[in-house]
Design a protein around this motif. Structure first.
Motif, mmCIF file in Angstrom:
data_model
loop_
_atom_site.group_PDB
_atom_site.id
_atom_site.type_symbol
_atom_site.label_atom_id
_atom_site.label_comp_id
_atom_site.label_asym_id
_atom_site.label_seq_id
_atom_site.Cartn_x
_atom_site.Cartn_y
_atom_site.Cartn_z
ATOM 1 N N ASP A 1 3.293 -35.762 158.553
ATOM 2 C CA ASP A 1 4.095 -35.045 157.562
ATOM 3 C C ASP A 1 3.684 -35.434 156.147
ATOM 4 O OD1 ASP A 1 5.940 -33.724 159.418
ATOM 5 O OD2 ASP A 1 6.668 -35.742 159.832
ATOM 6 N N VAL B 1 -5.256 -29.608 157.473
ATOM 7 C CA VAL B 1 -3.787 -29.574 157.353
ATOM 8 C C VAL B 1 -3.424 -29.430 155.878
ATOM 9 C CG1 VAL B 1 -3.171 -30.755 159.486
ATOM 10 C CG2 VAL B 1 -3.857 -32.117 157.512
ATOM 11 N N PRO B 2 -3.748 -28.260 155.269
ATOM 12 C CA PRO B 2 -3.528 -28.091 153.829
ATOM 13 C C PRO B 2 -2.065 -28.168 153.414
ATOM 14 C CG PRO B 2 -4.053 -25.991 154.873
ATOM 15 C CD PRO B 2 -4.287 -27.048 155.900
ATOM 16 N N GLU B 3 -1.159 -27.938 154.366
ATOM 17 C CA GLU B 3 0.262 -27.951 154.034
ATOM 18 C C GLU B 3 0.836 -29.366 153.936
ATOM 19 O OE1 GLU B 3 -0.031 -28.382 158.424
ATOM 20 O OE2 GLU B 3 -1.084 -27.226 156.878
ATOM 21 N N VAL B 4 0.075 -30.361 154.379
ATOM 22 C CA VAL B 4 0.560 -31.741 154.382
ATOM 23 C C VAL B 4 0.249 -32.399 153.037
ATOM 24 C CG1 VAL B 4 0.316 -34.018 155.447
ATOM 25 C CG2 VAL B 4 0.268 -31.959 156.871
ATOM 26 N N PRO B 5 1.252 -32.934 152.329
ATOM 27 C CA PRO B 5 0.972 -33.626 151.062
ATOM 28 C C PRO B 5 0.069 -34.834 151.279
ATOM 29 C CG PRO B 5 3.328 -33.185 151.301
ATOM 30 C CD PRO B 5 2.694 -32.886 152.630
ATOM 31 N N THR C 1 -3.053 -33.997 146.723
ATOM 32 C CA THR C 1 -2.040 -33.097 146.168
ATOM 33 C C THR C 1 -1.114 -33.827 145.199
ATOM 34 O OG1 THR C 1 -0.514 -33.539 148.006
ATOM 35 C CG2 THR C 1 -2.059 -31.687 148.258
#
Length: 381
Positions: free
Chosen positions: A236, A265-269, A304
């Motif tokens: 996460d 996993v671009p959505e994971v910070p 990010t």
């Protein structure tokens, strides 16, 4: 429970790891396999294995954070004496190998047998000239498990975790026994081996590191540990640092497959926790310089977020002989595309170190933006 994966060495993020465990995070530590100094040096040179010291240290940190300070953990934290008398040192070592230590009698029989068996495997694998000085009993047990299980480090880690009752995970980013770190300096010269890079001479430190590479078997870049890739696929939140920037943090991106797994996993910070102090690897570098180095190290576009310590006064300060890392005059311009948390992240009671609770709360806000941030100067750039 939020699943966090942390890239770093054994001790650099110790306090933050403990704070995360105590706050209920599901923690996975991914550590280097290329340490070539200290206790790991003797083990690697004698047995031709990957570095196990950071793995054992990270496991002990998880045990501390999870409140699992059993006699097994205390036993694994023991070290042999630092004395020149080889015969006396060998006798001390035999005290552990024979199972004579009184603490063993407080453990369940199956745990006691496993520990003594692994120590026996270790003893049978080293020669009479092996340097036992200040040797870690936990390192010896983990090495014995590694050798007993056909050099399967992931299996050895699982066994070690079970003996300690640890819930979190620790994986080396590669399982390559021969991996070596090489630093390319900005003048084109090279420094080989992790222990030499962390101890750059004054002249080398002034030149500065351009990038680091890893050489595995037959000189090829080492392949990523499947267990580490699996952890990244389920994370996460992913964190880099704090710790030795080039050797313990950025070096992981030189492992084949790690950058690709992060990009998948671009959505994971993906958060970089900046160091508070300079070290020989980062002399005269700023936080902005180190953020730029992620691109040179193969991490362009991966980050990010970044946590950057704020220096409140316009004076050069030092702690324990190291200067404080500055933010850098071009931080805002070079941080384009990043969430930057610029704040006083220093522990008020331990100068030069992070405030672990404040860092944990900030990471909690990144994982769940609906929660309140702790950084007083958050910027979207």
């Amino acid at each position: 429970m939020k699943r966090i994966v942390m890239f770093g060495g054994g001790s650099g993020s110790r306090d933050i790891t403990i704070a995360l465990c105590q706050a209920g995070w599901d923690v996975t530590r991914i550590v280097p396999a290329w340490d070539s100094g200290g206790s790991s040096k003797a083990l690697r040179e004698s047995l031709g294995i990957l570095a196990l010291g950071d793995i054992r240290q990270a496991l002990m940190t998880l045990a501390h954070g999870e409140g699992r300070l059993s006699n097994v953990v205390r036993y694994f934290n023991a070290r042999l004496s630092e004395i020149p008398d080889r015969a006396a040192l060998r006798a001390e070592f035999e005290f552990y190998v024979r199972g004579a230590h009184p603490m063993l009698r407080t453990m369940p029989p199956e745990v006691r047998r496993a520990i003594v068996d692994y120590l026996g495997v270790f003893e049978s694998s080293i020669g009479p000239d092996f340097d036992l000085s200040r040797g870690s009993i936990g390192n010896f047990v983990l090495t014995g498990a590694y050798l007993a299980h056909q050099r399967d480090i992931n299996r050895a880690v699982l066994v070690f975790r079970a003996l300690c009752g640890i819930g979190g995970h620790v994986w080396p980013s590669t399982t390559d026994d021969e991996v070596e770190l090489v630093a390319d300096l900005r003048d084109g010269s090279q420094v080989r081996r992790q222990d030499q890079v962390t101890r750059l001479s004054g002249e080398q430190a002034a030149i500065g590191i351009e990038r680091v590479r890893l050489h595995g078997a037959q000189g090829r870049p080492p392949e990523a540990n499947p267990a580490a890739l699996g952890a990244l696929a389920q994370a996460d939140l992913v964190v880099f640092g704090p710790g030795s920037f080039f050797t313990s943090t950025l070096g992981h991106l030189a492992v084949r497959g790690v950058a690709a797994a992060l990009g998948a996993v671009p959505e994971v910070p993906k958060v970089y926790i900046g160091n508070i102090l300079q070290c020989p690897e980062t002399v005269d570098r700023s936080a902005a310089d180190l953020l730029r180095a992620f691109g040179l190290g193969g991490g362009a576009g991966l980050l990010t977020h970044a946590l950057v310590n704020r220096g409140w006064v316009p004076f050069e300060r030092t702690e324990r002989g190291h200067r404080y890392l500055s933010e850098g005059e071009t931080l805002a311009q070079d941080g384009a595309g990043l969430h930057l948390f610029v704040d006083d992240f220093e522990d008020p009671w331990q100068r030069g170190r992070h405030d672990p609770q404040k860092v944990e709360m900030t990471l909690g806000h990144i994982a769940d933006p609906s929660s309140e941030p702790t950084a007083s100067a958050m910027m979207w750039l």
